[in-house]
Enzyme design. Structure first.
Site, short mmCIF file in Angstrom:
data_model
loop_
_atom_site.label_atom_id
_atom_site.label_comp_id
_atom_site.label_asym_id
_atom_site.label_seq_id
_atom_site.Cartn_x
_atom_site.Cartn_y
_atom_site.Cartn_z
N ASN A 9 -3.88 -5.03 -0.44
CA ASN A 9 -4.56 -3.78 0.13
C ASN A 9 -4.64 -2.56 -1.23
OD1 ASN A 9 -5.75 -1.71 1.64
ND2 ASN A 9 -4.42 -1.63 2.91
N TRP A 10 -5.93 -2.63 -1.85
CA TRP A 10 -5.78 -1.45 -2.86
C TRP A 10 -6.15 0.02 -2.20
CZ3 TRP A 10 -9.55 -4.20 -7.05
CH2 TRP A 10 -8.63 -5.44 -7.78
N LYS A 11 -6.36 -0.14 -0.94
CA LYS A 11 -6.93 1.21 -0.38
C LYS A 11 -8.14 1.79 -1.19
CE LYS A 11 -2.36 1.30 1.69
NZ LYS A 11 -1.32 1.86 2.41
N HIS A 99 -6.20 -1.08 10.22
CA HIS A 99 -5.15 -0.70 9.59
C HIS A 99 -4.62 0.73 10.17
CE1 HIS A 99 -2.80 1.05 6.25
NE2 HIS A 99 -2.58 -0.25 5.78
N GLU A 101 -3.94 3.46 8.82
CA GLU A 101 -4.70 4.37 8.23
C GLU A 101 -6.07 4.74 8.77
OE1 GLU A 101 -4.04 3.36 4.09
OE2 GLU A 101 -1.77 3.85 4.33
N GLU A 171 2.77 -4.10 10.51
CA GLU A 171 3.00 -2.88 9.55
C GLU A 171 3.81 -1.30 10.12
OE1 GLU A 171 0.58 -3.13 5.88
OE2 GLU A 171 -0.40 -2.26 7.25
N GLY A 177 4.06 2.84 2.36
CA GLY A 177 3.97 3.73 1.15
C GLY A 177 5.19 4.82 1.02
N SER A 217 5.99 -1.31 2.33
CA SER A 217 6.90 -1.06 0.99
C SER A 217 7.36 -2.60 0.70
CB SER A 217 7.65 -0.30 1.31
OG SER A 217 7.27 0.91 1.41
N GLY A 238 0.23 -2.87 -0.25
CA GLY A 238 -0.32 -1.67 -0.74
C GLY A 238 -0.11 -1.30 -2.11
N GLY A 239 1.02 -0.53 -2.34
CA GLY A 239 1.23 0.10 -3.61
C GLY A 239 1.50 -0.79 -4.85
#
Ligand code: PGA
Length: 257
Positions: A9-11, A99, A101, A171, A177, A217, A238-239
């Site tokens: 997930n590149w956001k 998600h 976010e 999640e 993150g 993470s 993600g990251g």
């Protein structure tokens, strides 16, 4: 047997030039044997999708194309939104829905998530429906209630046979993150609870088919242990999905020490 799914997930990162470079690098560093054993999807921002689709198809790169969100209507006066029909036209296979976010920063409700899940399915794509608790909810002992509410509301009204094809991502919000990961025991406990709930509502075949990802993470050094749990069938990353090497190392988790 459920084939694990590892999703990047590149956001809101990487423009379409960066996106092309990243998928080309991924095609070199991801081992072909890994993509036989593990399914891999990448979820770039909307503005990158067409470019990434073109590269994946032209170079026959074995990564599934994913999106990060969509609207539930097919078309109409919804300024700024992207419809599931538009994503399907780009050969998008997976769409992340709900998600944390989206829920926390953009006010998505459980009902919105349910509408989006149905819309994604209607256009023959697979939703990756997210759920998870905040730190305050975990500390108050409210994790189970929150996650079960989100799962039941998000899947409401679906046929059992359809649920069996879906992906649910657990999640914990406090792990996203932050560099903090849920312990493998806690991650497995909640993923197991999600599967039992799906079994209760939709029956054993749906529970057996649905893939449950852990997210928050995930890194190369914790992926193998997480993926070794009986109810964890993949990771939403993600990251660590923003660089080819770190994402490829997660995809190759089976060979990690
Ligand atoms: P993270 O993000 O891997 O950077 O914690 C996970 C996610 O939000 O999907």
């Amino acid at each position: 047997m459920r084939k694990p799914l590892i999703s990047g997930n590149w956001k809101m990162n990487h423009n379409h030039f960066d996106a092309i470079t990243l998928v080309q690098k991924l095609s070199y560093v991801i081992d072909r044997h890994d993509v036989e054993a593990v399914e891999v999807s990448v979820h770039p921002p909307f503005t990158d999708l067409r470019s990434v689709q073109t590269v994946l198809e032209a170079d026959k790169i074995p990564l599934a194309l994913g999106a990060q969100n969509c609207h539930w209507e097919e078309k109409g006066a919804f300024t700024g939104e992207v419809s599931p029909a538009m994503l399907a036209k780009l050969n998008v296979r997976y769409v992340i829905v709900g998600h944390s976010e989206r829920r926390e920063l953009f006010g998505e409700t459980d009902e919105d998530v349910n509408r989006k899940v149905k819309a994604v399915l209607k256009f023959a794509m697979t939703p990756i429906m997210c759920c998870g608790e905040t730190l305050a909810e975990r500390e108050a002992g409210a994790t189970e209630a929150k996650v079960l509410r989100q799962v039941n509301a998000g899947l409401a009204g679906l046929d059992a046979a359809v649920v069996a094809t879906m992906v649910v991502a657990y999640e914990p919000i406090w792990a996203i993150g932050t560099g903090r990961t849920a312990s493998v025991e806690d991650a497995q406990a909640v993923c197991g609870l999600i599967r039992r709930t799906i079994a209760d509502t939709f029956g054993p075949a749906a529970a057996d088919g649905v893939r449950i990802q852990y997210g928050g993470s995930v890194k190369a050094d914790n992926a193998k242990e997480l993926m070794g749990q009986p109810d964890i069938d993949g990771a939403l990353v993600g990251g660590a999905s923003l660089e080819a090497e770190s994402f490829a190392a997660i995809v190759g988790y089976r060979l990690m020490d």
